[in-house]
Structure formats: C-alpha cells, structure tokens
Design an enzyme around this catalytic site. Structure first.
Site, PDB file in Angstrom:
ATOM      1  N   LYS A 199      21.824  -6.498  -6.917  1.00 19.20           N
ATOM      2  CA  LYS A 199      20.978  -7.624  -7.334  1.00 19.20           C
ATOM      3  C   LYS A 199      20.311  -8.141  -6.066  1.00 19.20           C
ATOM      4  CE  LYS A 199      20.217 -11.621  -7.773  1.00 19.20           C
ATOM      5  NZ  LYS A 199      18.982 -12.230  -7.211  1.00 19.20           N
ATOM      6  N   GLU A 274      29.631 -12.251   3.242  1.00 18.35           N
ATOM      7  CA  GLU A 274      28.943 -12.327   4.549  1.00 18.35           C
ATOM      8  C   GLU A 274      28.037 -13.538   4.465  1.00 18.35           C
ATOM      9  OE1 GLU A 274      29.126 -10.230   7.096  1.00 18.35           O
ATOM     10  OE2 GLU A 274      30.005  -8.418   6.258  1.00 18.35           O
ATOM     11  N   CYS A 308      21.687 -14.062  10.065  1.00 18.39           N
ATOM     12  CA  CYS A 308      22.930 -14.834   9.971  1.00 18.39           C
ATOM     13  C   CYS A 308      23.655 -14.882  11.322  1.00 18.39           C
ATOM     14  CB  CYS A 308      23.823 -14.260   8.886  1.00 18.39           C
ATOM     15  SG  CYS A 308      23.916 -12.476   8.906  1.00 18.39           S
ATOM     16  N   GLU A 405      23.033 -24.363  10.275  1.00 13.28           N
ATOM     17  CA  GLU A 405      22.266 -23.118  10.387  1.00 13.28           C
ATOM     18  C   GLU A 405      20.813 -23.414  10.024  1.00 13.28           C
ATOM     19  OE1 GLU A 405      22.910 -20.069   7.407  1.00 13.28           O
ATOM     20  OE2 GLU A 405      22.871 -18.536   8.954  1.00 13.28           O
TER      21      GLU A 405
HETATM   22  P1  NAP Z   1      21.405 -17.486  -1.397  1.00 10.72           P
HETATM   23  O1  NAP Z   1      20.866 -18.519  -2.312  1.00 10.72           O
HETATM   24  O2  NAP Z   1      22.844 -17.506  -1.088  1.00 10.72           O
HETATM   25  O3  NAP Z   1      20.985 -16.067  -2.014  1.00 10.72           O
HETATM   26  C1  NAP Z   1      21.558 -14.820  -1.654  1.00 10.72           C
HETATM   27  C2  NAP Z   1      21.626 -13.934  -2.883  1.00 10.72           C
HETATM   28  O4  NAP Z   1      22.490 -14.534  -3.861  1.00 10.72           O
HETATM   29  C3  NAP Z   1      20.292 -13.764  -3.589  1.00 10.72           C
HETATM   30  O5  NAP Z   1      20.228 -12.483  -4.178  1.00 10.72           O
HETATM   31  C4  NAP Z   1      20.353 -14.835  -4.659  1.00 10.72           C
HETATM   32  O6  NAP Z   1      19.462 -14.580  -5.719  1.00 10.72           O
HETATM   33  C5  NAP Z   1      21.792 -14.725  -5.078  1.00 10.72           C
HETATM   34  N1  NAP Z   1      22.343 -15.905  -5.740  1.00 10.72           N
HETATM   35  C6  NAP Z   1      21.904 -17.184  -5.661  1.00 10.72           C
HETATM   36  N2  NAP Z   1      22.691 -17.985  -6.410  1.00 10.72           N
HETATM   37  C7  NAP Z   1      23.644 -17.205  -6.966  1.00 10.72           C
HETATM   38  C8  NAP Z   1      24.753 -17.455  -7.839  1.00 10.72           C
HETATM   39  N3  NAP Z   1      25.040 -18.677  -8.272  1.00 10.72           N
HETATM   40  N4  NAP Z   1      25.524 -16.416  -8.207  1.00 10.72           N
HETATM   41  C9  NAP Z   1      25.273 -15.165  -7.769  1.00 10.72           C
HETATM   42  N5  NAP Z   1      24.227 -14.873  -6.951  1.00 10.72           N
HETATM   43  C10 NAP Z   1      23.429 -15.878  -6.542  1.00 10.72           C
HETATM   44  O7  NAP Z   1      20.651 -17.526  -0.066  1.00 10.72           O
HETATM   45  P2  NAP Z   1      19.081 -17.706   0.106  1.00 10.72           P
HETATM   46  O8  NAP Z   1      18.442 -18.640  -0.888  1.00 10.72           O
HETATM   47  O9  NAP Z   1      18.557 -16.339   0.155  1.00 10.72           O
HETATM   48  O10 NAP Z   1      19.049 -18.437   1.493  1.00 10.72           O
HETATM   49  C11 NAP Z   1      19.549 -19.768   1.612  1.00 10.72           C
HETATM   50  C12 NAP Z   1      20.310 -19.902   2.886  1.00 10.72           C
HETATM   51  O11 NAP Z   1      21.346 -18.928   2.963  1.00 10.72           O
HETATM   52  C13 NAP Z   1      19.462 -19.652   4.090  1.00 10.72           C
HETATM   53  O12 NAP Z   1      18.742 -20.765   4.443  1.00 10.72           O
HETATM   54  C14 NAP Z   1      20.512 -19.260   5.090  1.00 10.72           C
HETATM   55  O13 NAP Z   1      21.105 -20.409   5.613  1.00 10.72           O
HETATM   56  C15 NAP Z   1      21.505 -18.494   4.285  1.00 10.72           C
HETATM   57  N6  NAP Z   1      21.329 -17.050   4.330  1.00 10.72           N
HETATM   58  C16 NAP Z   1      22.269 -16.319   5.001  1.00 10.72           C
HETATM   59  C17 NAP Z   1      22.139 -14.951   5.049  1.00 10.72           C
HETATM   60  C18 NAP Z   1      23.140 -14.103   5.766  1.00 10.72           C
HETATM   61  O14 NAP Z   1      22.874 -12.931   5.984  1.00 10.72           O
HETATM   62  N7  NAP Z   1      24.289 -14.603   6.126  1.00 10.72           N
HETATM   63  C19 NAP Z   1      21.077 -14.331   4.439  1.00 10.72           C
HETATM   64  C20 NAP Z   1      20.141 -15.093   3.741  1.00 10.72           C
HETATM   65  C21 NAP Z   1      20.305 -16.452   3.694  1.00 10.72           C
HETATM   66  P3  NAP Z   1      18.011 -15.294  -5.711  1.00 10.72           P
HETATM   67  O15 NAP Z   1      17.280 -14.742  -4.537  1.00 10.72           O
HETATM   68  O16 NAP Z   1      17.455 -14.876  -6.996  1.00 10.72           O
HETATM   69  O17 NAP Z   1      18.261 -16.758  -5.597  1.00 10.72           O
END
Ligand code: NAP
Length: 499
Positions: A199, A274, A308, A405
């Site tokens: 996904k 992660e 990250c 972050e």
């Molecule tokens: P996120 O909301 O955690 O999304 C990551 C993945 O999880 C996406 O595929 C997202 O889908 C999905 N997701 C969201 N809500 C979910 C739920 N309730 N159940 C299952 N899957 C779900 O992260 P983001 O919006 O991409 O980024 C937000 C913040 O996360 C960033 O600002 C950063 O701080 C952090 N981040 C960290 C990493 C890392 O590698 N550690 C990577 C990206 C972001 P959708 O895209 O459809 O929402």
C-alpha cells in the site's frame, strides 16, 4: 604597520567565481504515463469496486499526472484472498533457489528500466533526478539482488532453527523513498517465501504501480505481489486489520505507527515499524572539516531533508563552531534549488502542500523561540512546493526545531565542549534512528558509537545505505530491522510454528 601587512590589507577581496549552470533537463519521454491506474491484484489490473479514483500530482509544477484507484474494503479483501491463495498454492513451498530466480529477474528488470523509474520517481516525488538515478533506483535493484542470494540459504542464516514463512505481509510505505521502500519490504518478504500486498503513500503511488508491471514482466506467479492504492486511514487501516494478514511492515510517521501498534495488539500479527527520527550529526574539532561540511550537507539536504534518518541536529565542538558555521553558510549558497528533472539540481520540490506547511510552521517556531535563521539567496520557481535550504544557529535543546522531526531542508546547530556532553545532548531525544560522528580518532568513534542510542551510527560519513546492512530504530523511531541478514527475521517463524 609593516610592509607585509600593508601589502596584504591593500589586496582586493577575491571575488567568488560566478558559476552559471546551463539547464540540463532529463527528458520525460521515457515515461509512458497512463491516464488512470487500477489496482494490481492476483497478477492483473482490476478496477476498484468503489469505482473511485484520486489524482496524483507532480509537486514541482502542481500539475496532475494521473488518476489512481481508491481501494475499498472489498478490494482489500480480494487482494488479501489472492495473496493468501498464492502463498498456499504457488509460493510457500517453492524451493528457495526457484524463488531466487524471480528476485534476480525483478532486479535485472529494474536495472534495465532504471531511467524510466528514476524519471517517474522524480516527477511524482519532487526529488532531484541525480538522486533517484544514482541512489533510489540502483539501491532498489541491489536489494532484490541481495535477498535473491539469501532465498536458498535460510537454514544457514539461522543455523539450528527451522525458518518458515509467515504468510501474507501487508507493506505500507511512505512518500519519501517510494520505490526504495517497496524494495526494502518486498525483497526480504519474497525471499523468505511470503506473499505481499503493498500500500504505497497516496501522494507517490506511481513507481509502486510501475513495479507491478515489473512483477508481470518477471512472470511472478499471480497473487504473490499485489499493489493496492487508497487513503491510509481507510485502505491502509482495512489492510492492516484483515484477518489473512500475518505480518505488517510499516514505514511512516510515529503517530500512525502507534495507531497500528495499538490495533495489532492481541491479534498475533507480527509488526515492524520504521518511524521518524531527529538524528545527531556530531563534529569534533579534529574532524576533517571540509569533508564534514559535505557530510552535513548530504545529511540534511539529501532528498530535501525528507529522510527519517536525516542529520537534522548538528552538534559542533565549540572550538570549531564558527568555522563550521561560516563554511556551511557559504556551501548552502552554492546549492541549486529547482526543477527536479534538471541534472544539476541539488534540492528539489517538497513532496506535498501539507508537508510544506508543516516545515514552514516549525521554521516560524524556531524564529519565535529565538534561534537565528540563515537562508541563502535563491530564486524559487513560482509554482510547486519549495523551501529554501535553511540553517538555524543559537538553538537551544528546548526549542521545537531541536526536538521535533521537521522532515524538510532545515538544520538546527548546537554546540558541545566534551565527548560526554555530546553523548548526553545527542541522546536527549525521543527518537533513535541514526547518528553521525566526525573525528580523526578511531578510538573516539568506537567510544561514541557504543553510547549512541541510535540504530545506525555512521563514522565520517552520513546517509550511506547498503542492502547488507541492517537499518532500524530505538525508542519512538520504531523497532525491527530492514536490510542485511537481520531483515530476513521479521518475515520468518524460526521455530517452524507458523504454518
Ligand atoms: P504517514 O501518514 O505515517 O503515512 C505513511 C503510510 O501510512 C502511507 O502509505 C499512508 O497512506 C499510510 N497510512 C496513513 N494512515 C494510516 C492508517 N491509519 N493505517 C494504515 N496506514 C496508514 O506519514 P506521511 O503522511 O507520509 O508523513 C507524515 C510524517 O511522517 C512526516 O512529516 C514525517 O514526520 C513522517 N515520515 C517518516 C518517514 C520515515 O521514513 N520514517 C517517512 C515519511 C514520513 P496515505 O499516504 O494514503 O496517507
């Protein structure tokens, strides 16, 4: 005043050479975008039962690229059943050396189509083409090659144990390294005999969907890899909750990681997370300063800082702080910000508007809390999501920019006097994903590395990735390792009880 002094002071200031780069755009012609992308389930494209599609855009121009299917609960169920059936009938009992052949094929197809993947990744994510071309795509292929090598050697990886696959893995990936995160997750899952449902993040689904084409090209048995798209809160949630899922591999925010952990509790599903980070990059006074400057720049401006493990907190030993800050400011002024498809671009577009707003809000908090901001002069494109490379001095540990972050091209600079103080300040965070140490002394590197509460510690380098090297976090950065022999473990029942 002596003659020498007089002569020296009379010399004109050397003027900085005015380097002008001619545009060097990579052609988009190699990418054949479809107007609409369906779900990839059971080896073929299927329309979503919801009948709904959402738009994915190019963040550098804010222009639509394609429409992508929104998977509903029924679609998730179809994918889970296809993956389960493929596991039971076509994949679980395939000898390791046969599974390896498919992985090698996928790796080679990625290499053959590397330009297509790199251009599409830069178009959908906003990252500079030189990074998608030289880092994301080659590393993705390297992961498939590496895990292909393990597929028939699992007994040797875990001597005395009986490694058995778990079943269907739900793999939820973020938008910062869209293709690479798919490879990190798929390669060990397939090598160990599991099937998978990917996904991808909603803002960057296109390279995952192109990877689905590669699965067909490699003639992977239907259902072994499925790709479903849709909003995380719905599609991702249904996927994680599906009873046929045996293992969840998640990369993304700490907030959603916590939601998943709560939901998975008591279900018997395996989980690896992660999550975020706030890494310390520590510069001692005996470090090779010019190399360290490049390491600092790579640590925080690589992928616009949307990493990250980005080195977002810089700790500089007080005796060299002024020189490091001066050199950094002048290096920042040479970074080229702009069109991700220009081969000279160093810093591309921020992936999405929400993220841009989050960066701007945190930077504003840094100013209001009393830190001193520096941003180089540069002309930003009129459309798209852009943020200037930014550094803050006069930062205290309590500032939000030192604790939260930012996930953007923003560096917070702090100082220390002794190694003990460096350790204490570096570990003073709720995260623990990575750290960097810059010093001439090998013994100090080892001393520091032992004390860093971080999953990865780089010495005199930063942001180096290798498929043979495990990666993962401590504390709020998550748990479980991806990469290396360690990366096989989360996909295996080592005592043969899973099947
Ligand atoms: P996120 O909301 O955690 O999304 C990551 C993945 O999880 C996406 O595929 C997202 O889908 C999905 N997701 C969201 N809500 C979910 C739920 N309730 N159940 C299952 N899957 C779900 O992260 P983001 O919006 O991409 O980024 C937000 C913040 O996360 C960033 O600002 C950063 O701080 C952090 N981040 C960290 C990493 C890392 O590698 N550690 C990577 C990206 C972001 P959708 O895209 O459809 O929402």
């Amino acid at each position: 005043m002596s003659d020498i002094e007089r002569t020296t002071t009379q010399l004109p200031e050397p003027s900085a050479p005015a380097w002008e780069y001619a545009p060097a755009p990579e052609s988009k012609e190699i990418v054949r975008l479809r107007d609409r992308y369906d779900l990839f389930v059971d080896g073929r494209s299927i329309e979503p039962k919801t009948g709904r599609y959402f738009e994915t855009i190019d963040p550098a121009h804010e222009e639509p690229l394609a429409e992508v299917a929104e998977a509903g609960e029924e679609d998730v169920d179809l994918a889970a059943r296809a993956a389960r059936e493929a596991w039971e009938t076509r994949w679980r009992d395939l000898p390791g050396k046969e599974r390896a052949k498919y992985l090698y094929r996928i790796a080679r197809a990625l290499q053959e189509r590397s330009r297509e993947f790199a251009v599409l990744e830069s178009m959908n994510n906003g990252k500079p083409i030189k990074e998608s071309r030289d880092v994301d795509v080659p590393l993705a292929a390297a992961h498939f090659f590496y895990y292909a090598g393990w597929a028939d050697k699992l007994e040797y990886a875990f001597p005395g144990r009986s490694p058995r696959p778990l079943g269907v893995a739900a793999q939820i990936t973020p938008w910062n390294f869209p293709l690479l995160m798919c490879a990190w997750k798929l390669a060990p899952a397939l090598a160990t005999g599991n099937t998978a449902i990917l996904k991808p993040a909603s803002t960057t689904p296109l390279t995952a969907l192109l990877l689905a084409e590669v699965m067909e090209q490699a003639e992977l048995p239907p259902g072994v890899v499925n790709v479903i798209t849709g909003p995380g809160g719905k599609t991702g949630g249904w996927l994680a909750a599906h009873p046929d899922i045996a293992k969840i591999a998640f990369t993304g925010s700490t907030e959603i990681g916590k939601v998943l952990r709560r939901n998975v509790a008591g279900t018997g599903k395996r989980l690896t997370l992660e999550l975020g980070g706030k890494a310390a990059n520590i510069i001692f006074e005996d470090a090779p300063i010019d190399q360290a400057i490049e390491g600092i720049v790579n640590g925080i401006f690589f992928n616009q800082g949307e990493v990250c493990c980005a080195g977002s907190r810089l700790f500089v030993q007080e005796s060299v702080a002024d020189v490091v800050v001066d050199k950094l400011k002048s290096r920042l002024s040479t970074l080229r910000v702009g069109d991700p498809l220009d081969k000279n671009t160093d810093v591309g577009a921020i992936n999405n508007r929400d993220q841009l707003e989050k960066i701007a809000e945190l930077v504003q908090s840094g100013i209001e809390e009393g830190a001193e901001i520096f941003q180089p002069e540069c002309v930003l494109p009129e459309r798209g999501f852009w943020f200037r490379p930014t550094l803050f001095t006069n930062v205290s540990q309590s500032h939000r920019i030192a604790r939260e972050e930012i996930f953007g091209p923003v560096l917070s600079i702090l100082t220390f006097r002794t190694p003990d103080e460096a350790v204490e300040k570096a570990n003073n965070t709720e995260y623990g994903l990575s750290a960097g140490i810059w010093t001439d002394k090998g013994s100090r590197i080892l001393w520091m590395a032992e004390r860093m509460k971080a999953g990865v510690v780089w010495a005199n380098t930063f942001n180096r990735f290798d498929p043979a090297s495990p990666f993962g976090g401590y504390k709020e950065s998550g748990f479980g390792r991806e990469g290396g022999r360690h990366g096989l473990e989360p996909y295996l029942d080592l005592d043969g009880g899973a099947v």
